[in-house]
Design an enzyme around this catalytic site. Structure first.
Site, short mmCIF file in Angstrom:
data_model
loop_
_atom_site.label_atom_id
_atom_site.label_comp_id
_atom_site.label_asym_id
_atom_site.label_seq_id
_atom_site.Cartn_x
_atom_site.Cartn_y
_atom_site.Cartn_z
N GLY B 70 0.81 -1.21 0.00
CA GLY B 70 0.00 0.00 0.00
C GLY B 70 0.85 1.26 0.00
N MET B 71 1.97 1.19 0.65
CA MET B 71 2.77 2.38 0.83
C MET B 71 3.80 2.59 -0.27
SD MET B 71 2.84 4.85 2.90
CE MET B 71 2.30 4.52 4.56
N GLY B 72 4.07 1.55 -1.04
CA GLY B 72 5.06 1.72 -2.09
C GLY B 72 5.46 0.39 -2.67
N LYS B 89 12.71 1.16 -1.82
CA LYS B 89 11.25 1.31 -1.73
C LYS B 89 10.90 2.68 -2.26
CE LYS B 89 7.36 0.60 1.40
NZ LYS B 89 6.94 0.10 2.72
N ASP B 192 1.94 -2.83 13.15
CA ASP B 192 1.64 -3.85 12.14
C ASP B 192 2.61 -5.03 12.25
OD1 ASP B 192 0.11 -4.94 10.11
OD2 ASP B 192 1.19 -3.91 8.50
#
Lengths: 119, 553
Positions: B70-72, B89, B192
């Site tokens: 989701g973030m990269g 990333k 997480d």
């Protein structure tokens, strides 16, 4: 091994009872059990049950000790309660056997005997 | 210099490539390159597939997509100056276009970079690609995520089971805890933690990855991050939006699943560590259901199958179950107050110092009885106990043991019947050592050491049986052997002399030897003359007894 200060020939017991307070096995033969039981007016079976346990090598019996390692037959006056029937191992110390560390605990071994028996 | 997209076709996961500076220069004047430049000027950000490009001072080459989240997107790239492979990333596409996401990406990079710890992936470089996309580079872990290992374990892969037994898994978990404890000390929570984010290297390295949801919380250590503070974009509006669920449902704490974001704190990470340990030991995530909504509903109320019931086959030690359930307590106050305390419990377990059950025995009380099946031993903490047997000949004391000594361990080790009675001589406190705890310890040691302990146990048990014949009922075999040694075939000797000599040799009472000789005479193995002289009557049977230990009677 360091030589002992006192030779067994010059040793005289000071009756301090220290040798009866060392932890360790006192092996007893069937004859010694019979003698000690007779001295205490017990049957052999009763003596074995009350006062002995199996040796660590599982090959014989040894006298049961008190929690601190002292002999159960040592009286408060530092006498042996079964003197006339005491096991050979007790009788023969220190003339027949002893170890260097005993010198620190036994006054009779530490200081040579003057030639006069204690009272 | 003109920049060029990495691929002229729509990229599929795994298809992104990086163009080296020389290749980029050759293509710099292409029409497509100019189009992309135009897009960048209009939008201020790179198009979706303009992933990793070349440009002035750009030092990374040959990219291959490893993972997309989701973030990269994470690429394997070549650091051209140091000539090593790294993970890069980058926030691309939709992530890069949303200012909140971009801010979160920058925060992730900075938080990760600040947390320099052996079990947190090290960040090497941070900035913008020539296309203007935010990126950071980190150590490339040559390993696999823990989820894959756990799946193989669940599938019964023997090689994996040997390499990642429960002891090794606890060691990995210990390292993850250590990373979180470090982060907490620096005012950062992960939010997480899950097996998927734990990378295990080929050489045993353990790295906690993906700090994309990490957040700084108030704390004394806040000053530690002051350097970053101020320059870092705030978390708002995305993460602070109440009701927005962050995390992975299968492991979520109730406060996360209920969307109570303001309550997410260090205790949430402790829950997630418990959930991770749950998966490590049971091989299943704590929550599973057909739909994600159902999983979240379960997580919201911590509707959990206890670890021991989840996978009875794994025989999870009680202490580990207790640790998991304490970490995963629905009520935050009931969880471990901090990670070091959780680590301390794991340490105690790994060191075999599991706080056990203690029991008090009153003077005269029996701790165990000969003949019973033994499923526990006792470590004497105070007082004294007597170990004894009752033989046909009477009571026999095997020993008196006190503080620091163990009784009953043999039967617990071998799951056999007790070989003796144990009685408290005085009020005695003992720690119970269950057979299960012994087995758990045995699994921790190397297989040959386990065999060694097992073999010693058997030998000791045998040695215990080989006591002096005086102590047991029947000494006829020993007497027979002595007769054979002493008495030449065809010769005779006086009964008294024979008995006395055997009694001396065996250290047995005269009467018992005499009675054994009587029995050998009755069995017609020996012969007794009217003058009390003894001779051998049946040489072969005597030999059978002496040599082959065949009992004649």
């Amino acid at each position: 091994m360091q030589p002992m200060s006192a030779e067994p020939t010059t040793f005289a017991c000071r009756q301090c009872g220290n040798c009866c307070r060392w932890p360790g096995e006192v092996r007893v033969s069937p004859e010694e059990i019979r003698a000690a039981a007779g001295r205490l007016g017990l049957t052999e079976e009763a003596f074995i049950a009350r006062h002995t346990q199996v040796t660590r090598d599982r090959q014989g019996l040894t006298l049961v000790e008190d929690a601190g390692g002292a002999c159960r037959f040592l009286t408060p006056e530092n006498r042996c309660a079964i003197q006339s029937a005491k096991p050979r191992q007790c009788r023969e110390f220190p003339h027949q056997w002893r170890a260097p560390e005993h010198e620190h605990l036994c006054a009779g071994l530490r200081e040579p005997h003057s030639g006069k028996e204690p009272a | 210099m003109e920049q060029l997209p990495s691929s002229q076709h729509s990229p599929k996961p795994g298809s992104a490539t990086l163009v080296t500076p020389s290749a980029a220069a050759a293509a710099s004047s292409s029409r497509l390159g100019r189009i992309y430049s135009g897009i960048r000027r209009l939008t201020g950000i790179a198009p979706d597939n303009a992933a990793i490009t070349s440009g002035d001072g750009w030092r990374y080459g040959a990219a291959r997509e490893i993972n997309r989240g989701g973030m990269g997107t994470i690429y394997r790239v070549r650091d051209l100056s140091l000539e090593r492979d790294l993970a890069l990333k980058a926030a691309l596409g939709a992530v890069a276009r949303d200012p909140a996401h971009a801010a979160a990406f920058i925060r992730e990079a900075r938080i990760t970079a600040r947390l320099e710890h052996p079990n947190i992936v090290p960040v090497h470089d941070f900035g913008q690609t020539p296309d203007g996309a935010w990126y950071y580079t980190m150590k490339l872990v040559d390993g696999e995520p823990m989820t894959r290992i756990l799946s193989r374990l669940l599938a019964g892969n023997i090689e994996t089971a040997q390499k990642f037994d429960s002891y090794q898994r606890l060691l990995i978990f210990h390292k993850v805890c250590s990373a979180i404890a470090f982060a907490h000390a620096h005012g950062v929570i992960h939010r997480d933690i899950k097996p998927e984010n734990i990378m295990v290297g080929a050489f045993g390295e353990v790295l906690l990855m993906d700090w994309g949801l990490a957040k700084r919380v108030d704390g004394n250590a806040e000053a530690e991050l002051a350097m970053v503070e101020g320059r870092e974009p705030p978390e708002a509006p995305l993460a602070t939006y109440a009701g927005f669920i962050k995390g992975t449902p299968s492991y979520m704490s109730p406060e996360q699943a209920q969307g109570r974001n303001s309550e997410v704190d260090r205790q949430t990470d402790i829950f997630l560590l418990g959930a991770t340990l749950y998966h490590f030991m049971t091989l299943h995530p704590p929550y599973s259901a057909n739909t994600a909504v159902e999983v979240v509903e379960k997580a919201a109320v911590a509707d959990l199958t206890p670890p021991a019931q989840c996978n009875p086959h794994e025989q999870i030690p009680d202490e580990i179950c207790r640790i998991i359930l304490r970490a995963m307590a629905p009520d935050k106050a009931a969880r471990y107050p901090d990670v070091p305390e959780l680590i301390a419990d794991i340490d105690q377990f790994l060191a075999g110092r599991t706080p056990g059950v203690r029991r008090i025995f009153r003077a005269g009380e029996l701790l165990m009885h000969e003949g019973e099946l033994g499923d526990e031993g006792y470590l004497i903490l105070s007082g004294r106990v007597e170990v004894s047997r009752t033989t046909p000949e009477g009571f026999l004391r095997l020993g008196i043991v006190g503080p620091g000594e163990i009784v009953g361990e043999m039967a617990a080790l071998t799951a056999e019947a007790r070989s003796a009675d144990v009685t408290a001589l005085e009020d005695t406190e003992a720690e119970v050592i269950s057979a299960a705890a012994i087995q758990a310890e045995m699994r921790k040691i190397s297989p040959w050491m386990g065999k060694l302990v097992g073999s010693l146990t058997v030998r000791l048990r045998q040695a215990n049986e080989k006591m002096h014949p005086l102590l047991f009922s029947d000494c006829i075999m020993q007497v027979a052997r002595q007769v054979r040694l002493i008495l030449p075939s065809g010769m005779s000797t006086e009964l008294d002399v024979l008995v006395a000599e055997i009694a001396r040799s065996l250290a047995l009472p005269y009467d018992r030897v005499a009675s054994a000789i009587d029995r050998l005479v009755d069995a017609q193995i020996l012969q007794r003359q009217p003058d009390n002289a003894i001779s051998i009557r049946d040489q072969s049977r005597l030999l059978m007894m002496a040599r082959w230990k065949v009992h004649p009677l």
